[in-house]
Design an enzyme around this catalytic site. Structure first.
Site, PDB file in Angstrom:
ATOM      1  N   ARG A  33       0.903  -1.258  -0.082  1.00  0.00           N
ATOM      2  CA  ARG A  33      -0.025   0.006  -0.055  1.00  0.00           C
ATOM      3  C   ARG A  33       0.976   1.202  -0.044  1.00  0.00           C
ATOM      4  O   ARG A  33       1.996   1.302   0.704  1.00  0.00           O
ATOM      5  CB  ARG A  33      -1.110   0.056   1.201  1.00  0.00           C
ATOM      6  CG  ARG A  33      -1.784   1.206   1.228  1.00  0.00           C
ATOM      7  CD  ARG A  33      -2.446   1.239   2.482  1.00  0.00           C
ATOM      8  NE  ARG A  33      -3.456   2.509   2.528  1.00  0.00           N
ATOM      9  CZ  ARG A  33      -4.184   3.142   3.696  1.00  0.00           C
ATOM     10  NH1 ARG A  33      -3.890   2.602   4.799  1.00  0.00           N
ATOM     11  NH2 ARG A  33      -5.142   4.101   3.487  1.00  0.00           N
ATOM     12  N   HIS A  34       0.502   2.243  -0.492  1.00  0.00           N
ATOM     13  CA  HIS A  34       1.080   3.794  -0.568  1.00  0.00           C
ATOM     14  C   HIS A  34       1.320   4.009   0.933  1.00  0.00           C
ATOM     15  O   HIS A  34       0.673   3.549   1.807  1.00  0.00           O
ATOM     16  CB  HIS A  34       0.320   4.584  -1.428  1.00  0.00           C
ATOM     17  CG  HIS A  34      -1.108   4.849  -0.953  1.00  0.00           C
ATOM     18  ND1 HIS A  34      -1.413   5.537   0.305  1.00  0.00           N
ATOM     19  CD2 HIS A  34      -2.237   4.318  -1.170  1.00  0.00           C
ATOM     20  CE1 HIS A  34      -2.565   5.508   0.690  1.00  0.00           C
ATOM     21  NE2 HIS A  34      -3.120   4.881  -0.589  1.00  0.00           N
TER      22      HIS A  34
END
Length: 423
Positions: A33-34
């Site tokens: 995930r970012h």
């Protein structure tokens, strides 16, 4: 008795350690995930609208950049001796969704994974080098964005989910906080599925030291978090989870399994082997993949969380797959057990077990009237119609031609029998 037990455990541990040492890492997929970001949007009464954020909504913060620099350094340490010390373009492929925050997260991650050395240093004052990150327009993204709503059957499943006892019970249990959100935020449409956006906004604001409204007490904030997690569970589970997985995260899982199988039978003609596939995406992407593997814990994956899938080969050319999840930068990645298999899952078993979550024809299972197929049918019918019309006209022409008198059949040569010449 105790001593004997301890010796037995040590012996088993030693054997397991030797068995693990005999395995050789062959290929790795990492999906993350970012990092930390600004809110994606604000609710109508929110005092912190887009102008309150340095780069606007949905953008990677400096904390998010640091999180991925840290994750890249973690990957550098974990794969020391497997990956080349310096960037080698054949070893790694990087793909991201087409969002600023995921593209920038991948770049920050690569800065930690491949700091330039030797000839790769192109500026003495800059400890960074450009490494390609590939993407496709979001409108064409079919691998890394979930849930995908291009599937009528999935929409039907979500509608049916809302009529399950669990969904109705949660709606009833949290109706007071849902009503509170409706009254305090200015939003007209608030329910179990949509209220998550309010929590997300409040969560981002709290991480960036912005004062919460008076109505957001610790109890309300916690109840909103529980609703947020429930929204993740209903998207990929609760009701007919396996079918949901086949229509959602199973798409990504299918691509990963295909790559694992491909890497287990390498082409001897190819000297530069791909070693690392890096995927930069979102919390829903991680949750979708983990759900399709049946290892999702039901909680929203945190910023910079990383799902790791490793392919190993032993000395007998047997391949196995190991799963790890890193959701906290302060601890090591921990192993995940694929239900029905061991931690070191034989590749054949991994393929067999995951096959249940992978659709062979998603469009068919989604009950999508494929535009491509419709176009082909229309074109085929049009061509067939034209051909049939041509044949009918040709047949009519032949019939008419046969029925005409000889004198009307057009010009023809007449032989002058006297002189034996054509006239």
């Amino acid at each position: 008795m105790v001593s004997a037990t301890v010796l037995l455990l040590l012996a088993v541990g030693s054997l397991c350690g030797n068995a693990a040492a005999e395995r050789k890492l062959v290929y790795v997929t990492v999906l993350f995930r970012h990092g930390d970001r600004s809110p994606v949007k604000a609710y109508p009464t929110d005092p912190y609208q887009e102008s309150a954020w340095p780069q606007g909504f949905g953008q990677l913060s400096q904390e998010g950049m640091r999180q991925h620099l840290n994750l890249g350094q973690f990957l550098r340490t974990r794969y020391k001796g497997f990956l080349n010390e310096t960037y080698e373009r054949h070893e790694i492929s990087v793909r991201s969704t087409d969002y600023d925050r995921t593209l920038m997260s991948a770049e920050a991650n690569l800065a930690g994974l491949y700091p330039p050395r030797g000839q790769q240093v192109f500026s003495p004052t800059l400890q960074w080098q450009p490494i390609p990150v590939h993407t496709v327009p979001q409108s064409e993204e079919k691998l890394l964005s979930y849930p995908r709503f291009d599937c009528p059957r999935y929409k039907q499943l979500m509608n049916e989910t809302e009529h399950t006892a669990e969904f109705l019970n949660v709606t009833n249990e949290f109706k007071d906080v849902i009503e509170l959100v409706r009254n305090k935020t200015g939003l007209n449409n608030t329910n179990v599925e949509t209220v998550w956006s309010v929590y997300d906004t409040l969560f981002c604001e709290s991480r960036h030291n912005k004062t919460a409204p008076d109505w957001v007490t610790p109890e309300v904030f916690e109840r909103l978090r529980l609703l947020k997690d429930f929204a993740f569970r209903i998207a990929f589970g609760v009701y007919k989870p396996q079918e949901k997985n086949r229509l959602q995260g199973g798409v990504l899982l299918g691509e990963i399994v295909k790559n694992l199988s491909k890497m287990s039978v390498p082409d001897p003609k190819v000297k530069e082997r791909l070693k690392l596939m890096m995927l930069s995406a979102h919390d829903t992407t991680v949750a979708a993949l983990q759900s399709s593997l049946n290892v999702f814990n039901g909680r929203q994956p945190p910023y910079a969380s990383c799902q790791i899938i490793e392919l190993y080969e032993d000395e007998n050319s047997n391949f196995s797959v190991s799963l790890f999840f890193r959701n906290d930068s302060t601890v090591e990645a921990y192993p995940l057990l694929l239900p029905g298999c061991s931690l070191d899952c034989p590749l054949e078993e991994f393929v067999r077990i995951t096959k249940l979550s992978i659709s062979e024809d998603r469009d068919k299972e989604c009950e999508v009237p494929s535009e491509g197929r419709d176009t082909e049918v229309i074109i085929s019918l049009a061509v067939s119609g034209c051909l049939l019309l041509f044949l009918i006209l040709l047949l009519l022409g032949v019939i008419c031609w046969r029925q005409e008198p000889n004198r009307n059949r057009g010009y023809h040569h007449v032989i002058n029998q006297e002189v034996g010449e054509e006239s």
